[in-house]
Motif scaffolding. Structure first.
Motif, short mmCIF file in Angstrom:
data_model
loop_
_atom_site.label_atom_id
_atom_site.label_comp_id
_atom_site.label_asym_id
_atom_site.label_seq_id
_atom_site.Cartn_x
_atom_site.Cartn_y
_atom_site.Cartn_z
N LEU A 84 34.56 33.48 50.47
CA LEU A 84 33.74 33.41 49.04
C LEU A 84 34.31 34.46 48.24
CD1 LEU A 84 32.13 31.59 47.40
CD2 LEU A 84 30.12 32.91 47.90
N LEU A 85 34.13 35.63 48.58
CA LEU A 85 34.58 36.73 47.73
C LEU A 85 36.04 36.86 47.46
CD1 LEU A 85 32.41 39.86 49.65
CD2 LEU A 85 32.04 38.49 47.56
N GLN A 86 36.76 36.28 48.14
CA GLN A 86 38.30 36.08 48.11
C GLN A 86 38.63 35.00 46.88
OE1 GLN A 86 39.97 35.29 51.68
NE2 GLN A 86 39.90 37.33 52.57
N LEU A 87 37.65 34.03 46.89
CA LEU A 87 37.90 32.73 46.24
C LEU A 87 37.29 33.31 44.72
CD1 LEU A 87 36.83 30.36 48.63
CD2 LEU A 87 38.95 30.24 47.52
N ILE A 88 36.09 33.94 44.83
CA ILE A 88 35.71 34.26 43.46
C ILE A 88 36.66 35.43 42.74
CG2 ILE A 88 33.90 35.73 42.27
CD1 ILE A 88 31.90 34.76 44.85
N GLU A 89 37.29 36.14 43.33
CA GLU A 89 38.45 36.87 42.72
C GLU A 89 39.45 36.09 42.26
OE1 GLU A 89 41.42 40.70 43.91
OE2 GLU A 89 39.36 40.37 44.97
N GLY A 90 39.94 35.24 43.21
CA GLY A 90 41.54 34.42 43.04
C GLY A 90 41.19 33.52 41.91
N LEU A 91 39.87 33.01 41.56
CA LEU A 91 39.61 32.04 40.77
C LEU A 91 38.85 32.61 39.21
CD1 LEU A 91 38.13 29.08 42.84
CD2 LEU A 91 40.33 29.18 41.64
#
Length: 173
Positions: free
Chosen positions: A79-86
């Motif tokens: 989720l943290l990676q997705l929050i950053e990537g998006l």
């Protein structure tokens, strides 16, 4: 799964999500038959209709917390990676009703990928996304396809570019 705009892909996704009744046959996911235990079946499926309004009062952060409580395999690191990537960080404390349609879609997609659900259903996942977010989502789809641990059904008017597909279903006549 492809069809033209306004056809039946959303209904097909809703059928797989156990939101619509089916006329014949059985839907079984990881040994759980939908007609026997619809609640246990739904716990293995991630589905949010893009136009959903039932989460409007949640903050984005609250929505992610609620999703984490629903799915045993929810991965906070992902989720943290997705929050950053998006690029969702500036929106974490906003109510979902305050978000643009593209940002709402990014929130749904982040939750979908982080959920760990055995079956993830996405309807027009790239609609309303900026180019960098669309490329990021396609790269995540490709990574999930390569991993082979989860199933994903994507409904769109065309197959996602550079994403290995197990099958393509054309619903249009």
């Amino acid at each position: 799964m492809c069809d033209e705009e306004g056809e039946c892909k959303t209904d097909f996704l809703r059928l797989l999500a156990a939101e619509l009744p089916y006329a014949a046959g059985n839907l079984t996911l990881l040994g759980v038959a939908q007609h026997v235990d619809v609640s246990a079946y739904r716990q293995q499926v991630f589905w949010i209709e893009p136009s959903a309004t039932e989460y409007d009062e949640f903050t984005v952060e609250g929505f992610f917390s609620w999703q984490a409580s629903r799915y045993a395999g929810f991965d906070q690191t992902v989720l943290l990676q997705l929050i950053e990537g998006l690029a969702l960080e500036p929106h974490l404390f906003k109510q979902i009703q305050m978000l643009s349609s593209g940002t709402r879609r990014k929130v749904w997609i982040a939750a979908a990928f982080a959920s760990g659900a055995a079956l993830t259903l996405l309807d027009d996942p790239l609609a309303a996304l900026d180019k960098s977010s669309a490329l990021f989502v396609l790269s995540r789809m490709a990574a999930l396809a390569q991993d082979g641990q989860r199933a994903m059904v994507v409904g769109d008017y065309q197959a996602p570019a550079n994403v290995p597909l197990a099958a393509r279903i054309d619903l249009g006549g």
